[in-house]
Design a protein around this motif. Sequence first.
Motif, PDB file in Angstrom:
ATOM      1  N   ASP A 132       0.847  -1.205   0.000  1.00 40.04           N
ATOM      2  CA  ASP A 132       0.000   0.000   0.000  1.00 40.04           C
ATOM      3  C   ASP A 132       0.882   1.254   0.000  1.00 40.04           C
ATOM      4  OD1 ASP A 132      -2.335   1.664   0.429  1.00 40.04           O
ATOM      5  OD2 ASP A 132      -1.845   1.668   2.563  1.00 40.04           O
ATOM      6  N   ALA A 133       1.919   1.247   0.866  1.00 40.97           N
ATOM      7  CA  ALA A 133       2.806   2.415   0.951  1.00 40.97           C
ATOM      8  C   ALA A 133       3.589   2.608  -0.349  1.00 40.97           C
ATOM      9  CB  ALA A 133       3.768   2.262   2.138  1.00 40.97           C
ATOM     10  N   LEU A 134       4.044   1.511  -0.970  1.00 42.63           N
ATOM     11  CA  LEU A 134       4.772   1.605  -2.244  1.00 42.63           C
ATOM     12  C   LEU A 134       3.875   2.195  -3.329  1.00 42.63           C
ATOM     13  CD1 LEU A 134       6.613  -1.860  -2.170  1.00 42.63           C
ATOM     14  CD2 LEU A 134       7.682   0.384  -1.918  1.00 42.63           C
ATOM     15  N   THR A 135       2.632   1.741  -3.356  1.00 38.45           N
ATOM     16  CA  THR A 135       1.690   2.230  -4.363  1.00 38.45           C
ATOM     17  C   THR A 135       1.420   3.717  -4.171  1.00 38.45           C
ATOM     18  OG1 THR A 135       0.699   0.035  -4.455  1.00 38.45           O
ATOM     19  CG2 THR A 135      -0.609   1.846  -5.341  1.00 38.45           C
ATOM     20  N   ARG A 136       1.228   4.117  -2.900  1.00 32.92           N
ATOM     21  CA  ARG A 136       1.005   5.544  -2.608  1.00 32.92           C
ATOM     22  C   ARG A 136       2.216   6.392  -2.988  1.00 32.92           C
ATOM     23  NH1 ARG A 136      -3.222   6.451   1.460  1.00 32.92           N
ATOM     24  NH2 ARG A 136      -4.197   4.439   1.751  1.00 32.92           N
ATOM     25  N   ALA A 137       3.420   5.769  -2.967  1.00 29.04           N
ATOM     26  CA  ALA A 137       4.647   6.486  -3.342  1.00 29.04           C
ATOM     27  C   ALA A 137       4.840   6.508  -4.859  1.00 29.04           C
ATOM     28  CB  ALA A 137       5.866   5.842  -2.667  1.00 29.04           C
ATOM     29  N   GLY A 138       3.873   5.975  -5.592  1.00 28.72           N
ATOM     30  CA  GLY A 138       3.934   6.058  -7.053  1.00 28.72           C
ATOM     31  C   GLY A 138       4.639   4.887  -7.708  1.00 28.72           C
ATOM     32  N   LEU A 139       4.995   3.864  -6.942  1.00 31.23           N
ATOM     33  CA  LEU A 139       5.667   2.694  -7.512  1.00 31.23           C
ATOM     34  C   LEU A 139       4.638   1.648  -7.934  1.00 31.23           C
ATOM     35  CD1 LEU A 139       8.615   2.304  -4.973  1.00 31.23           C
ATOM     36  CD2 LEU A 139       8.591   3.537  -7.137  1.00 31.23           C
ATOM     37  N   THR A 140       5.013   0.825  -8.902  1.00 28.09           N
ATOM     38  CA  THR A 140       4.140  -0.252  -9.348  1.00 28.09           C
ATOM     39  C   THR A 140       4.674  -1.568  -8.802  1.00 28.09           C
ATOM     40  OG1 THR A 140       3.610   0.963 -11.356  1.00 28.09           O
ATOM     41  CG2 THR A 140       3.151  -1.398 -11.371  1.00 28.09           C
TER      42      THR A 140
END
Lengths: 271, 271
Positions: A132-140
Amino acid sequence: MQTADYSDFKQSVLDQAASLRSRIRSGEHTGTTSGAAHSLIQGNVVILPADWAADFLMYCQNNPVALPLIGVSEPGDPALPELGRDLDIRTDIPEYQVFRDGARAETVTDIRELWQGDFVTFVLGCSFSFEDALTRAGLTVRNVEQGSNVSMYRSSIATRPAGRFHGNMVVSMRPFNGADAIRAIQVTTRLPKAHGAPVHIGDPSQIGIADLAKPDFGDPVTIREGELPLFWACGVTPQLALENARPPIAITHVPGKMLLTERLNEELAVL
Amino acid sequence: MQTADYSDFKQSVLDQAASLRSRIRSGEHTGTTSGAAHSLIQGNVVILPADWAADFLMYCQNNPVALPLIGVSEPGDPALPELGRDLDIRTDIPEYQVFRDGARAETVTDIRELWQGDFVTFVLGCSFSFEDALTRAGLTVRNVEQGSNVSMYRSSIATRPAGRFHGNMVVSMRPFNGADAIRAIQVTTRLPKAHGAPVHIGDPSQIGIADLAKPDFGDPVTIREGELPLFWACGVTPQLALENARPPIAITHVPGKMLLTERLNEELAVL
């Protein structure tokens, strides 16, 4: 964000979770919880008889990266008030794995029949929080992008034993290009209660993994040109330790089918 | 550590630096400052005529990772009170590189003869600060271990132009094994004013580097089995931009021969 907006946000997330939890509780939803109520902490679960609990608690203490403890119940009490007002561990996981004498036995969708007055529940943080945190940081996140389970491997990294519990670390793998790999390390460092930073990056043979295309748990994912594999400690690690310790009975979640709590992932962040 | 002990520590570091600075000032020490007074911030230096200063200031603003500005002088003033009480930029660098119309011209150990009343000095953070932090974190920095200069390369990563200044980023490379690479990313993330986290990890061809054994600046270092190259933005980047911008005169330090300040590396840390 205003305080009022944030309360609204949290309430909408909780309502969504309550709805899913009710369908899990009734046995209607027995699948993965990946991507469900993704702002909320989901947990790995290990349930043990009380005379195995002290060893397991020490095993968590000795291995905080693989076994980041976020909740422990009172013996015999199916509630987990630290993690949510409305949790019943006997019904609130989509599918349970029963271990008998260390061997995987039946899977069930409800453990009311199996419940013992001396059962202690341990809840460990889960990589869904950092995805979730990675996705919020713009990573796929590749396994999310591909709609598959994350790739997990038995590594050669030994855990620190405690009493009867010992075994190697299970790791989950997600590939990123160089710049995104650096960002992923930064983002997950903030979440030590969700396994924190990776334990390895690059050559899988350095941690005893022969073939990335053949995960021991979960599904294989594509690794593209110029990408590096990043390896995080995984909440399946205690299942290997159960195989070694051989308690007469133990119950865990089935990988990917987690306990949905009422706390936000962001509450786990240290920075 | 008690406050009194810490004051003693800082004073001993400052005394050590003052002694080295006095030998640099007199022309006795003309070599590298690597490993000297390693608790103190050392700086990359760019000196330009005032009519080039606004463009260069914007170039720093546009590229804070490669050009992390930590001090700017008043026009014509050789002092840098932000960085130390006892600094004279005309004498306090072991060796200076003079650029004339963008070309590397003479090197000198003193610029009192060349000083102009319109000169503005820019001081940028330096990787020596994060090498100190890496060492304190228990990591071994290969170029320090080998007693050689760090390997630096012209990358294909474009900087964001400002006025007449443009060019690709120069990167420095240090190899680490997987676990140390992750730790190195965490440690350097704390120091954005010393280039911060790496800009790339792994395959060098992804950032336009053909052969790690042939650095464009500095010395090659050994990369061992199972190690990954980590690439950080480097303070030599503005020297490429000077080649492109071609001011009639500009003066920098010679790589590795830095300005010794009176501030501690730890003062740069953000976490």
